[in-house]
Design a protein around this motif. Structure first.
Motif, PDB file in Angstrom:
ATOM      1  N   SER A 152       0.868  -1.166   0.000  1.00 27.59           N
ATOM      2  CA  SER A 152       0.000   0.000   0.000  1.00 27.59           C
ATOM      3  C   SER A 152       0.905   1.216   0.000  1.00 27.59           C
ATOM      4  CB  SER A 152      -0.898   0.005   1.245  1.00 27.59           C
ATOM      5  OG  SER A 152      -1.619   1.217   1.348  1.00 27.59           O
ATOM      6  N   CYS A 271      -5.687   4.310   3.445  1.00 25.41           N
ATOM      7  CA  CYS A 271      -5.532   3.411   2.296  1.00 25.41           C
ATOM      8  C   CYS A 271      -4.965   2.071   2.752  1.00 25.41           C
ATOM      9  CB  CYS A 271      -4.631   4.049   1.256  1.00 25.41           C
ATOM     10  SG  CYS A 271      -4.490   3.095  -0.280  1.00 25.41           S
ATOM     11  N   VAL A 275      -6.485  -1.761   2.071  1.00 21.38           N
ATOM     12  CA  VAL A 275      -5.693  -2.813   1.424  1.00 21.38           C
ATOM     13  C   VAL A 275      -5.376  -3.922   2.427  1.00 21.38           C
ATOM     14  CG1 VAL A 275      -3.540  -3.325   0.212  1.00 21.38           C
ATOM     15  CG2 VAL A 275      -4.714  -1.154  -0.195  1.00 21.38           C
ATOM     16  N   THR A 278      -8.419  -6.118   2.926  1.00 24.62           N
ATOM     17  CA  THR A 278      -8.570  -7.034   1.788  1.00 24.62           C
ATOM     18  C   THR A 278      -7.544  -8.153   1.856  1.00 24.62           C
ATOM     19  OG1 THR A 278      -9.377  -5.198   0.426  1.00 24.62           O
ATOM     20  CG2 THR A 278      -8.631  -7.186  -0.724  1.00 24.62           C
ATOM     21  N   HIS A 298      -5.243  -8.030  -7.468  1.00 26.80           N
ATOM     22  CA  HIS A 298      -6.278  -7.104  -6.996  1.00 26.80           C
ATOM     23  C   HIS A 298      -5.598  -5.756  -6.792  1.00 26.80           C
ATOM     24  CE1 HIS A 298      -9.885  -5.713  -4.840  1.00 26.80           C
ATOM     25  NE2 HIS A 298      -9.032  -5.067  -4.058  1.00 26.80           N
ATOM     26  N   TYR A 300      -6.114  -1.501  -5.872  1.00 29.07           N
ATOM     27  CA  TYR A 300      -7.017  -0.561  -5.200  1.00 29.07           C
ATOM     28  C   TYR A 300      -6.595   0.861  -5.505  1.00 29.07           C
ATOM     29  CZ  TYR A 300      -9.430   2.051  -1.549  1.00 29.07           C
ATOM     30  OH  TYR A 300     -10.213   2.962  -0.876  1.00 29.07           O
ATOM     31  N   ASP A 306     -12.343   2.279  -5.605  1.00 26.58           N
ATOM     32  CA  ASP A 306     -12.718   0.927  -5.995  1.00 26.58           C
ATOM     33  C   ASP A 306     -11.508   0.003  -5.998  1.00 26.58           C
ATOM     34  OD1 ASP A 306     -11.315   1.560  -8.300  1.00 26.58           O
ATOM     35  OD2 ASP A 306     -13.071   1.661  -9.592  1.00 26.58           O
ATOM     36  N   GLY A 307     -11.795  -1.260  -5.823  1.00 23.75           N
ATOM     37  CA  GLY A 307     -10.804  -2.308  -5.940  1.00 23.75           C
ATOM     38  C   GLY A 307     -11.246  -3.265  -7.030  1.00 23.75           C
TER      39      GLY A 307
END
Length: 312
Positions: A152, A271, A275, A278, A298, A300, A306-307
């Motif tokens: 991230s 953020c 992340v 997820t 994946h 983000y 949105d991811g």
């Protein structure tokens, strides 16, 4: 799985006390999945804000063991984005400090700061790029361990999962039918970074793949990635990877590259929390074998909110 007495040692049946503690999630994914979670061992190689967020969620969920590996000393910048670190931790190894704080969240979970010589169900490489990332990925393949790469930075983040050639899981029930067993095959990191999409038209490529994934792939693939990158340097790295894979350069625009370059090397807690949440979710899917984990990227984008998941 049978429920044992309240003092059942780690690795055996789930105790009545644990059933009460984890009641809500057991109702969600079942006692058998909770047992798999309890017996699982995960390693996080690299400590950043996203590491803290993911580990926190896994510890609270009752995972069996977490190893944290990162002997770099806590610095002033870490205090701004990792809220478990305090002024008195300056100069101490990051992995030792984070392990100490995580143990306080759930004493039932074994959290250690040590080497990576034991066997793990999942190894998560955080913030690693180039040969360092691929070395961890290849070692996991050789040892039969599931591998996840994640990071991230600023307003962006990504994760990549390699659950080996055959990952078994239970698909969610549909229209009242019982869950069904299923399998999924995953690509190694090196193959994914060199993959050539079978779509040549830029518009169709952009519909199938988020442009951000190609920028993240360029970052992961690059041995020359700096802590801070200019937009020109990142644009050159992206253009190089696209050219090598015969992907039209127009799929990634300069504005996106510029925003990512501005974010690279920085961490934003909000953020990292998204992340990291997820990331923890996907690790839970892997070890509980409930639902299919991300296959295989994946990304983000906090600016878009949105991811997006795609396979490369």
């Amino acid at each position: 799985m049978q429920v044992a007495g309240a003092d059942a040692p780690a690795g055996e049946e789930i105790s009545k006390a644990e059933v009460a503690l984890y009641d809500r999630q057991i109702r969600l994914w079942g006692l058998e999945a909770q047992g798999r979670l309890r017996r699982s061992a995960v390693c996080f190689d690299g400590v950043k804000a996203v590491t803290l967020e993911a580990c926190k969620n896994l510890v609270l969920a009752g995972i069996g063991h977490i190893t944290i590996h990162d002997s770099r000393p806590v610095a002033a910048a870490d205090l701004e984005v990792q809220y478990y670190f305090q002024d008195g931790d300056m100069g101490r190894p990051k992995d030792q400090v984070l392990a100490e704080r995580l143990r306080l969240l759930n004493p039932r979970v074994d959290v250690q700061a040590q080497g990576m010589d034991r066997a793990f169900d999942v190894v998560v490489a955080v913030g690693k790029t180039g040969s360092a990332a691929q070395a961890v990925a290849e070692r996991c393949r050789q040892r039969g361990e599931k591998f996840v790469a994640a990071d991230s930075f600023g307003l962006f983040g990504y994760l990549f999962a390699d659950c080996l050639d055959k990952h078994e899981y239970l698909e969610g029930a549909k229209e009242g039918a019982p869950p069904q067993k299923a399998t999924a095959a995953y690509r190694p990191l090196a193959q994914s970074l060199a993959a050539r999409p079978d779509v040549a038209n830029v518009q169709r490529l952009q519909r199938k793949y988020p442009p951000l994934v190609f920028v993240c792939q360029a970052l992961v693939a690059g041995d020359s990635v700096e802590d801070e990158m200019t937009a020109a340097a990142l644009e050159a790295a992206v253009a190089k990877t696209l050219q090598e894979r015969d992907i039209p350069r127009g799929i990634v625009d300069g504005d996106l590259v510029g925003r990512v370059a501005q974010s690279w090397g920085a961490e934003i807690v909000a953020c990292a929390a998204v992340v990291g949440g997820t990331l923890a979710q996907e690790v839970l899917k892997i070890v509980t074998q409930k639902d299919m984990p991300v296959n295989n990227w994946h990304v983000y984008d906090a600016l878009r909110g949105d991811g997006i998941t795609c396979t490369l």
